[in-house]
Design an enzyme around this catalytic site. Structure first.
Site, mmCIF file in Angstrom:
data_model
loop_
_atom_site.group_PDB
_atom_site.id
_atom_site.type_symbol
_atom_site.label_atom_id
_atom_site.label_comp_id
_atom_site.label_asym_id
_atom_site.label_seq_id
_atom_site.Cartn_x
_atom_site.Cartn_y
_atom_site.Cartn_z
ATOM 1 N N LYS A 1 0.789 -1.187 0.133
ATOM 2 C CA LYS A 1 0.006 -0.055 -0.206
ATOM 3 C C LYS A 1 0.864 1.125 -0.063
ATOM 4 O O LYS A 1 2.071 1.151 0.503
ATOM 5 C CB LYS A 1 -0.777 0.002 1.217
ATOM 6 C CG LYS A 1 -2.127 1.001 1.079
ATOM 7 C CD LYS A 1 -3.202 0.138 0.442
ATOM 8 C CE LYS A 1 -4.650 1.174 -0.026
ATOM 9 N NZ LYS A 1 -5.492 0.566 -0.459
ATOM 10 N N ASP B 1 -7.034 4.442 -4.456
ATOM 11 C CA ASP B 1 -7.732 4.166 -3.315
ATOM 12 C C ASP B 1 -8.385 5.695 -3.235
ATOM 13 O O ASP B 1 -8.530 6.471 -3.814
ATOM 14 C CB ASP B 1 -6.917 3.812 -2.165
ATOM 15 C CG ASP B 1 -7.199 3.422 -0.863
ATOM 16 O OD1 ASP B 1 -7.827 2.355 -0.739
ATOM 17 O OD2 ASP B 1 -7.438 4.185 0.118
HETATM 18 P P1 NDP Z 1 -12.987 7.848 -3.194
HETATM 19 O O1 NDP Z 1 -11.787 8.989 -2.794
HETATM 20 O O2 NDP Z 1 -13.199 7.668 -4.241
HETATM 21 O O3 NDP Z 1 -14.165 8.096 -1.923
HETATM 22 C C1 NDP Z 1 -13.897 8.041 -0.745
HETATM 23 C C2 NDP Z 1 -15.259 8.611 0.136
HETATM 24 O O4 NDP Z 1 -15.159 8.650 1.357
HETATM 25 C C3 NDP Z 1 -15.699 10.561 -0.504
HETATM 26 O O5 NDP Z 1 -17.004 10.384 -0.368
HETATM 27 C C4 NDP Z 1 -15.173 10.955 1.128
HETATM 28 O O6 NDP Z 1 -15.666 12.195 1.242
HETATM 29 C C5 NDP Z 1 -15.460 9.759 1.869
HETATM 30 N N1 NDP Z 1 -14.418 9.982 3.231
HETATM 31 C C6 NDP Z 1 -12.807 10.047 2.937
HETATM 32 N N2 NDP Z 1 -12.245 10.209 4.174
HETATM 33 C C7 NDP Z 1 -13.218 10.473 4.922
HETATM 34 C C8 NDP Z 1 -13.478 10.823 6.290
HETATM 35 N N3 NDP Z 1 -12.285 10.868 7.064
HETATM 36 N N4 NDP Z 1 -14.600 10.863 6.987
HETATM 37 C C9 NDP Z 1 -15.799 10.817 6.156
HETATM 38 N N5 NDP Z 1 -15.842 10.440 4.777
HETATM 39 C C10 NDP Z 1 -14.629 10.452 4.304
HETATM 40 O O7 NDP Z 1 -12.230 6.496 -2.441
HETATM 41 P P2 NDP Z 1 -12.716 4.946 -2.665
HETATM 42 O O8 NDP Z 1 -14.246 4.911 -2.755
HETATM 43 O O9 NDP Z 1 -11.818 4.331 -3.529
HETATM 44 O O10 NDP Z 1 -12.524 4.257 -1.244
HETATM 45 C C11 NDP Z 1 -13.423 4.062 -0.283
HETATM 46 C C12 NDP Z 1 -12.691 3.194 0.802
HETATM 47 O O11 NDP Z 1 -12.918 1.841 0.351
HETATM 48 C C13 NDP Z 1 -11.408 3.172 1.541
HETATM 49 O O12 NDP Z 1 -11.621 2.718 2.876
HETATM 50 C C14 NDP Z 1 -10.663 2.517 0.647
HETATM 51 O O13 NDP Z 1 -9.649 2.038 1.213
HETATM 52 C C15 NDP Z 1 -11.519 1.314 0.271
HETATM 53 N N6 NDP Z 1 -11.356 0.411 -0.854
HETATM 54 C C16 NDP Z 1 -11.163 1.245 -2.105
HETATM 55 C C17 NDP Z 1 -11.097 0.152 -3.114
HETATM 56 C C18 NDP Z 1 -11.257 0.729 -4.493
HETATM 57 O O14 NDP Z 1 -11.060 0.005 -5.457
HETATM 58 N N7 NDP Z 1 -11.228 2.026 -4.943
HETATM 59 C C19 NDP Z 1 -10.708 -1.209 -3.013
HETATM 60 C C20 NDP Z 1 -10.970 -1.678 -1.559
HETATM 61 C C21 NDP Z 1 -11.021 -0.927 -0.607
HETATM 62 P P3 NDP Z 1 -14.862 13.567 0.905
HETATM 63 O O15 NDP Z 1 -15.104 13.677 -0.598
HETATM 64 O O16 NDP Z 1 -15.604 14.463 1.542
HETATM 65 O O17 NDP Z 1 -13.385 13.258 1.243
#
Ligand code: NDP
Length: 448
Positions: A126, A166
């Site tokens: 990571k 991510d």
């Molecule tokens: P994105 O950046 O596309 O979206 C993240 C989302 O989560 C946004 O809506 C963001 O809001 C919100 N968010 C982030 N940080 C916080 C916080 N501290 N408090 C509240 N809301 C928050 O990321 P992904 O959708 O790719 O990833 C989301 C999760 O899924 C993570 O945990 C990641 O590790 C996990 N994941 C992702 C994979 C992938 O293929 N993308 C694979 C496996 C796991 P805002 O825009 O306001 O920051």
């Protein structure tokens, strides 16, 4: 925890007391392994736990770049190459101001077991940076990505380490990083996944994590003779994972009731529909706006500033898809009180340990992220295969393979939980099934 697992955890917590998220992830895995360790003394004999909790390599570097005003900005870049016993390091890059070594070690550690569960030959890694893409121009994001790759390119490669997206790293950022890698190395290889379709990407990769988390929920529900049709579903986040989890829930006849971002949550009084979903996709992926704007646009959407989704209504299913520790004990109690029967984690470690206890004690069908969100990295594995054979599979082929992988992961977790005396406990099942394959490979390969 007791015995060998406890001994290793004790030492680890004294060595890295400031790495809270990493210790949280390590404790959960070590606790689950107790039963296996008792039955199989070979893991202690070969000091597998002492070895598996330490990354094989950590790279930390300075990332200087010029902003739109010509001012020098400096961020920190990281790559944690945790374990390559069963394949090249594989895992995403996160760009978010909260990124530090402890967070990336937690994510890299989880990735080892997740990747093992997919059945594909991928090790765990990571990386990322404390860079915040929010509020930056496209030009600044490009400058940063190029500067980040100026160092990272030395350490990665299609057979060495294959990063992906991510939080804060989507198609745009992967594009800029891939471009810079190609220029520096003078080669076109599958060194990153999540690439654009016309330059080596795979169909279904953007959808894979969200779809996978829903497929996993479907499998868990089947064990209780239930389905997604007609269920009210709370989803957190509105990024990549949430967007496609929401789409799949709608396709399967479920009702998506919430989405959120780091400012607050929206509640869909009549459920999410195609028109609202398309509006959200444009809002989040093109305009890069806030989820609040959905309530400004649609009369039947309520905005709750500063609130998480979990207490906004009665939900049958919860899909936490935003970030770590976003669902705590009181959220879990409220969900259970309101009849929630299934929790499938799209995000990594979104439920606190206390919340997990509440779910398990109340017999909620609860899937930890390392099992439920493994569809993303599995489809990245499929992207790597397509890059190697220089062929592209159809949308249906990739979706079918993803679906089968999720069914198999569910079965592995279900069977391992049962075999080790905790039927229905997907936390133990995922940790034991994921660990065994990697640990056995480490024994086979000697002390290295
Ligand atoms: P994105 O950046 O596309 O979206 C993240 C989302 O989560 C946004 O809506 C963001 O809001 C919100 N968010 C982030 N940080 C916080 C916080 N501290 N408090 C509240 N809301 C928050 O990321 P992904 O959708 O790719 O990833 C989301 C999760 O899924 C993570 O945990 C990641 O590790 C996990 N994941 C992702 C994979 C992938 O293929 N993308 C694979 C496996 C796991 P805002 O825009 O306001 O920051």
């Amino acid at each position: 925890m007791s015995g060998y697992a406890m001994e290793v955890y004790d030492k680890l917590s004294k060595k890295y007391p400031w790495e809270k998220e990493f210790l949280q992830a390590a404790k959960e895995v070590l606790e689950s392994l107790e039963l296996l360790l008792e039955k199989e003394p070979k893991y202690q004999k070969h000091a597998i736990l002492e070895r598996i909790v330490e990354p094989e390599r950590v790279i930390i570097f300075r990332v200087p770049w010029l902003d739109d005003n010509g001012k020098v900005q400096v961020n920190i870049g990281y790559r944690v190459e945790f374990n390559s016993a069963i394949g090249p390091y594989k895992g995403g890059l996160r760009f978010h101001p909260t990124v530090n070594l402890g967070v990336l070690k937690f994510l890299g550690f989880e990735q080892i077991f997740k990747n093992s569960l997919t059945g594909l030959p991928m090790g765990g890694g990571k990386g990322g940076s404390d860079f915040d893409p929010k509020g930056k121009s496209d030009n600044e994001v490009m400058k940063f990505c190029q500067a980040f790759m100026n160092e990272l390119f030395r350490h990665i490669g299609p057979d060495t380490d294959v990063p992906a997206g991510d939080i804060g790293v989507g198609a745009r950022e992967i594009g800029y990083m891939f471009g810079q890698y190609r220029k520096l190395k003078n080669e076109f290889t599958g060194v990153l996944t999540g690439k654009g379709l016309n330059w080596g990407g795979s169909l279904i990769r953007p959808e894979a994590t969200g779809y996978g988390a829903v497929y996993f929920a479907e499998e868990m529900l089947k064990t209780a003779k239930k389905g997604i049709d007609g269920m009210a579903v709370a989803i957190s986040g509105s990024g990549n994972v949430s967007q496609y989890a929401a789409q799949k829930i709608m396709q399967l006849g479920g009702k998506v009731m919430t989405l959120s971002d780091s400012n607050g949550s929206v509640y869909f009084k009549n459920g999410l529909n195609q028109e609202k979903w398309e509006f959200m996709m444009e809002l989040k992926n093109v305009k890069r706006g806030r989820i609040k704007e959905m309530a400004d646009k649609f009369k039947d959407v309520e905005y709750h500033d500063g609130k998480k989704p979990w207490k906004l209504g009665k939900f049958d299913i919860a899909l936490p898809c935003a970030t770590q520790n976003e669902l705590d004990e009181s959220d879990a109690k409220e969900l259970v009180k309101n009849g929630c029967v299934c929790v499938s984690e799209g995000a990594n470690m979104p439920s606190t340990p206390e919340a997990v206890e509440v779910f398990l004690a109340n017999k909620v069908l609860y899937a930890p992220g390392k099992a439920a969100n493994a569809g993303g990295v599995a489809t990245s594995g499929l992207e790597m295969s397509q890059n190697s054979i220089r062929l592209s599979w159809t949308r249906e082929e990739v979706d079918q393979k993803l679906h089968n992988i999720m069914i198999n992961i569910h079965k592995s977790c279900y069977d391992a939980a049962k075999e080790y005396g905790t039927p229905g406990n997907y936390v133990n099942g995922a940790n034991i099934a994921g660990f065994k394959k990697v640990a056995d490979a480490m024994i086979d390969q000697g002390v290295i």
